[in-house]
Design a protein around this motif. Sequence first.
Motif, PDB file in Angstrom:
ATOM      1  N   ARG A  45       0.827  -1.214   0.000  1.00 37.06           N
ATOM      2  CA  ARG A  45       0.000   0.000   0.000  1.00 37.06           C
ATOM      3  C   ARG A  45       0.862   1.265   0.000  1.00 37.06           C
ATOM      4  O   ARG A  45       0.510   2.252  -0.649  1.00 37.06           O
ATOM      5  CB  ARG A  45      -0.938  -0.020   1.205  1.00 37.06           C
ATOM      6  N   LEU A  46       1.986   1.248   0.706  1.00 38.89           N
ATOM      7  CA  LEU A  46       2.873   2.407   0.678  1.00 38.89           C
ATOM      8  C   LEU A  46       3.520   2.575  -0.690  1.00 38.89           C
ATOM      9  O   LEU A  46       3.712   3.699  -1.169  1.00 38.89           O
ATOM     10  CB  LEU A  46       3.948   2.259   1.757  1.00 38.89           C
ATOM     11  N   PHE A  47       3.879   1.461  -1.323  1.00 41.28           N
ATOM     12  CA  PHE A  47       4.489   1.530  -2.653  1.00 41.28           C
ATOM     13  C   PHE A  47       3.518   2.137  -3.663  1.00 41.28           C
ATOM     14  O   PHE A  47       3.913   2.913  -4.537  1.00 41.28           O
ATOM     15  CB  PHE A  47       4.908   0.127  -3.092  1.00 41.28           C
ATOM     16  N   ARG A  48       2.243   1.789  -3.523  1.00 41.37           N
ATOM     17  CA  ARG A  48       1.234   2.324  -4.445  1.00 41.37           C
ATOM     18  C   ARG A  48       0.821   3.739  -4.093  1.00 41.37           C
ATOM     19  O   ARG A  48       0.326   4.471  -4.952  1.00 41.37           O
ATOM     20  CB  ARG A  48       0.005   1.410  -4.440  1.00 41.37           C
ATOM     21  N   LEU A  49       0.997   4.121  -2.835  1.00 38.94           N
ATOM     22  CA  LEU A  49       0.551   5.440  -2.394  1.00 38.94           C
ATOM     23  C   LEU A  49       1.271   6.551  -3.141  1.00 38.94           C
ATOM     24  O   LEU A  49       0.667   7.584  -3.440  1.00 38.94           O
ATOM     25  CB  LEU A  49       0.771   5.578  -0.888  1.00 38.94           C
ATOM     26  N   ARG A  50       2.526   6.343  -3.456  1.00 36.17           N
ATOM     27  CA  ARG A  50       3.270   7.392  -4.165  1.00 36.17           C
ATOM     28  C   ARG A  50       2.617   7.723  -5.498  1.00 36.17           C
ATOM     29  O   ARG A  50       2.399   8.896  -5.818  1.00 36.17           O
ATOM     30  CB  ARG A  50       4.712   6.942  -4.386  1.00 36.17           C
ATOM     31  N   SER A  51       2.289   6.720  -6.297  1.00 34.06           N
ATOM     32  CA  SER A  51       1.665   6.978  -7.591  1.00 34.06           C
ATOM     33  C   SER A  51       0.278   7.585  -7.415  1.00 34.06           C
ATOM     34  O   SER A  51      -0.151   8.433  -8.212  1.00 34.06           O
ATOM     35  CB  SER A  51       1.582   5.690  -8.412  1.00 34.06           C
ATOM     36  N   ARG A  52      -0.432   7.199  -6.350  1.00 36.43           N
ATOM     37  CA  ARG A  52      -1.765   7.752  -6.120  1.00 36.43           C
ATOM     38  C   ARG A  52      -1.702   9.252  -5.835  1.00 36.43           C
ATOM     39  O   ARG A  52      -2.478  10.029  -6.394  1.00 36.43           O
ATOM     40  CB  ARG A  52      -2.426   7.034  -4.947  1.00 36.43           C
ATOM     41  N   VAL A  53      -0.792   9.671  -4.971  1.00 34.87           N
ATOM     42  CA  VAL A  53      -0.726  11.087  -4.609  1.00 34.87           C
ATOM     43  C   VAL A  53      -0.221  11.923  -5.786  1.00 34.87           C
ATOM     44  O   VAL A  53      -0.659  13.065  -5.972  1.00 34.87           O
ATOM     45  CB  VAL A  53       0.156  11.302  -3.361  1.00 34.87           C
ATOM     46  N   LEU A  54       0.668  11.360  -6.591  1.00 36.12           N
ATOM     47  CA  LEU A  54       1.163  12.117  -7.734  1.00 36.12           C
ATOM     48  C   LEU A  54       0.088  12.253  -8.802  1.00 36.12           C
ATOM     49  O   LEU A  54      -0.033  13.298  -9.448  1.00 36.12           O
ATOM     50  CB  LEU A  54       2.417  11.446  -8.303  1.00 36.12           C
ATOM     51  N   ARG A  55      -0.708  11.197  -8.994  1.00 37.74           N
ATOM     52  CA  ARG A  55      -1.812  11.294  -9.955  1.00 37.74           C
ATOM     53  C   ARG A  55      -2.855  12.296  -9.494  1.00 37.74           C
ATOM     54  O   ARG A  55      -3.520  12.940 -10.315  1.00 37.74           O
ATOM     55  CB  ARG A  55      -2.473   9.926 -10.144  1.00 37.74           C
ATOM     56  N   ALA A  56      -3.019  12.418  -8.192  1.00 39.82           N
ATOM     57  CA  ALA A  56      -3.995  13.359  -7.655  1.00 39.82           C
ATOM     58  C   ALA A  56      -3.517  14.800  -7.707  1.00 39.82           C
ATOM     59  O   ALA A  56      -4.267  15.715  -7.354  1.00 39.82           O
ATOM     60  CB  ALA A  56      -4.341  12.985  -6.214  1.00 39.82           C
ATOM     61  N   GLY A  57      -2.281  15.010  -8.129  1.00 41.09           N
ATOM     62  CA  GLY A  57      -1.751  16.364  -8.261  1.00 41.09           C
ATOM     63  C   GLY A  57      -1.106  16.921  -7.011  1.00 41.09           C
ATOM     64  O   GLY A  57      -0.835  18.126  -6.946  1.00 41.09           O
ATOM     65  N   LEU A  58      -0.852  16.075  -6.008  1.00 43.98           N
ATOM     66  CA  LEU A  58      -0.174  16.556  -4.810  1.00 43.98           C
ATOM     67  C   LEU A  58       1.316  16.755  -5.065  1.00 43.98           C
ATOM     68  O   LEU A  58       1.864  16.245  -6.039  1.00 43.98           O
ATOM     69  CB  LEU A  58      -0.372  15.570  -3.660  1.00 43.98           C
ATOM     70  N   ASP A  59       1.949  17.484  -4.162  1.00 42.33           N
ATOM     71  CA  ASP A  59       3.380  17.766  -4.300  1.00 42.33           C
ATOM     72  C   ASP A  59       4.201  16.484  -4.224  1.00 42.33           C
ATOM     73  O   ASP A  59       3.800  15.499  -3.589  1.00 42.33           O
ATOM     74  CB  ASP A  59       3.815  18.728  -3.195  1.00 42.33           C
ATOM     75  N   GLU A  60       5.388  16.496  -4.852  1.00 40.24           N
ATOM     76  CA  GLU A  60       6.253  15.313  -4.858  1.00 40.24           C
ATOM     77  C   GLU A  60       6.755  14.944  -3.466  1.00 40.24           C
ATOM     78  O   GLU A  60       7.191  13.811  -3.249  1.00 40.24           O
ATOM     79  CB  GLU A  60       7.448  15.553  -5.788  1.00 40.24           C
ATOM     80  N   SER A  61       6.706  15.884  -2.526  1.00 38.59           N
ATOM     81  CA  SER A  61       7.133  15.560  -1.170  1.00 38.59           C
ATOM     82  C   SER A  61       6.257  14.473  -0.567  1.00 38.59           C
ATOM     83  O   SER A  61       6.710  13.704   0.295  1.00 38.59           O
ATOM     84  CB  SER A  61       7.098  16.811  -0.290  1.00 38.59           C
ATOM     85  N   TRP A  62       5.000  14.377  -0.996  1.00 40.49           N
ATOM     86  CA  TRP A  62       4.145  13.289  -0.534  1.00 40.49           C
ATOM     87  C   TRP A  62       4.702  11.945  -0.993  1.00 40.49           C
ATOM     88  O   TRP A  62       4.685  10.957  -0.248  1.00 40.49           O
ATOM     89  CB  TRP A  62       2.720  13.462  -1.062  1.00 40.49           C
ATOM     90  N   GLY A  63       5.169  11.908  -2.235  1.00 41.56           N
ATOM     91  CA  GLY A  63       5.769  10.676  -2.731  1.00 41.56           C
ATOM     92  C   GLY A  63       7.021  10.300  -1.965  1.00 41.56           C
ATOM     93  O   GLY A  63       7.262   9.119  -1.675  1.00 41.56           O
ATOM     94  N   MET A  64       7.828  11.297  -1.602  1.00 41.31           N
ATOM     95  CA  MET A  64       9.023  11.030  -0.810  1.00 41.31           C
ATOM     96  C   MET A  64       8.659  10.493   0.567  1.00 41.31           C
ATOM     97  O   MET A  64       9.331   9.606   1.108  1.00 41.31           O
ATOM     98  CB  MET A  64       9.865  12.298  -0.673  1.00 41.31           C
TER      99      MET A  64
END
Length: 449
Positions: free
Chosen positions: A334-353
């Motif tokens: 779920r954490l591995f997938r969360l990065r792509s989810r937040v980036l697709r939603a338009g959130l800042d890249e810091s969320w992916g980090m």
Amino acid sequence: MGWREIVVVGLILTYLWRFQDLSGIFAPFRLAALLTLASWAYLAFQPNWPTFRAALSRPYAVLFLAWTVWIGIGVPFALLPRYAWGFFSYTHFGNAMMFIFLLASIGVVRQYRVAVAAHCLGAAVIAAFYVKQGFPTLWTPLTGVDRNDLSLMLNTALPFMVYFAFTLDNAWYRRMAAAGAFLFATCIVFSQSRGGFLTLALLALFIGVRFPKMKVWHRVVPIVALILGVALAPPEVQDRLRTILETEDDYNVNDDLGRVQIWQRGLGYLMDSPITGVGANNFVVAEGTLAVQSRMVRDWKASVAHNVFVEVGVETGFVGGFLYLTMIATALIRLFRLRSRVLRAGLDESWGMLADANFAAIAAFCTGGMFLSFGYSPFLFFLLAMAAGLERSAERAMRTAAPTPRRRKGRRVRRSGSGVILPAGVRRVDGHRTEVEGHGPVGPLIQIP
């Protein structure tokens, strides 16, 4: 910070990093006990049900609670039930209450960042004490924690420190975070912990490849620094790390008290008690009573499992081992997938980090835990609670960032000769289709009664 967040920070510093053990002046204040009671009071009188219910929608949170119940079920069937009950009713009960309190307390990203910042602060203070002591290999600043344990603990904080080094607004704070990450890596290398070094190398590779928002030279620096650090380390450190590749004469492979032999015996204990296992905290009991060497060797020394998965599997059986593995695997996925989810939603890249940092910390625990008896460590449960809090925070942020659907403005229409209402720019071709001028057919006409 509010009072609840202060309790969260204090619990992390005293329950995980045991600040009260660093100096005798803290002993009379019973800080860990007071903060634990404060967290229980919050659960009793301000449980924060919306956040807690949202956290329980994460499968790994439910799996942890199911695993805890299974440990309790296995107590009467343990080799030595009083050992199992003492461990379950005191040590693991405290872990479970900490986990539940964190689930109910981390609901927004600010609270998450405060908690992981406290985790990094605890690691930095312990690492500073370790440096002050001269990187000893026989003891650490914390009683009962050896150099291998300390290396694993520092590795779970390192990804978060790297995250802060790239995302903090203040330049001085970013430099301090980078210095903290360097401090952790130095302590791990100089501790001569081979498992800690392997985990550190994998972390450097993961951070260099996976973390977004990094320049090319940023991605190369961790790997190059690790190589140079080993090359410039004292000879005794290099000799110790060199044995990672020289396994022929390693006692872990050939000796009865080596890790490989212990793991093999552990599998035998598991087959003898496949359902409930030998009982929590009973691996040493099994070594002292079930091992053939315990009856044949005069001065036989019962050993711990030296592997989190062997430890949990043997002590809780196939059912408990399955729940434990599934709990960790689900959190990682779920954490591995969360990065792509937040980036697709338009959130800042810091969320992916941040998602990658939490993923890397849990993966570091699993990697380093392959050589340690850390299966019931509160560090793992802290990281799982943080993962639930991060998912909750990200979902709130994605809902806020999602564009609200706008009403489409009314379009000008005209009425055709057959009573069909046509939008402007559309002309009738036949009774079955329409055609937008300049775009060809678009579908059948819609008869308006």
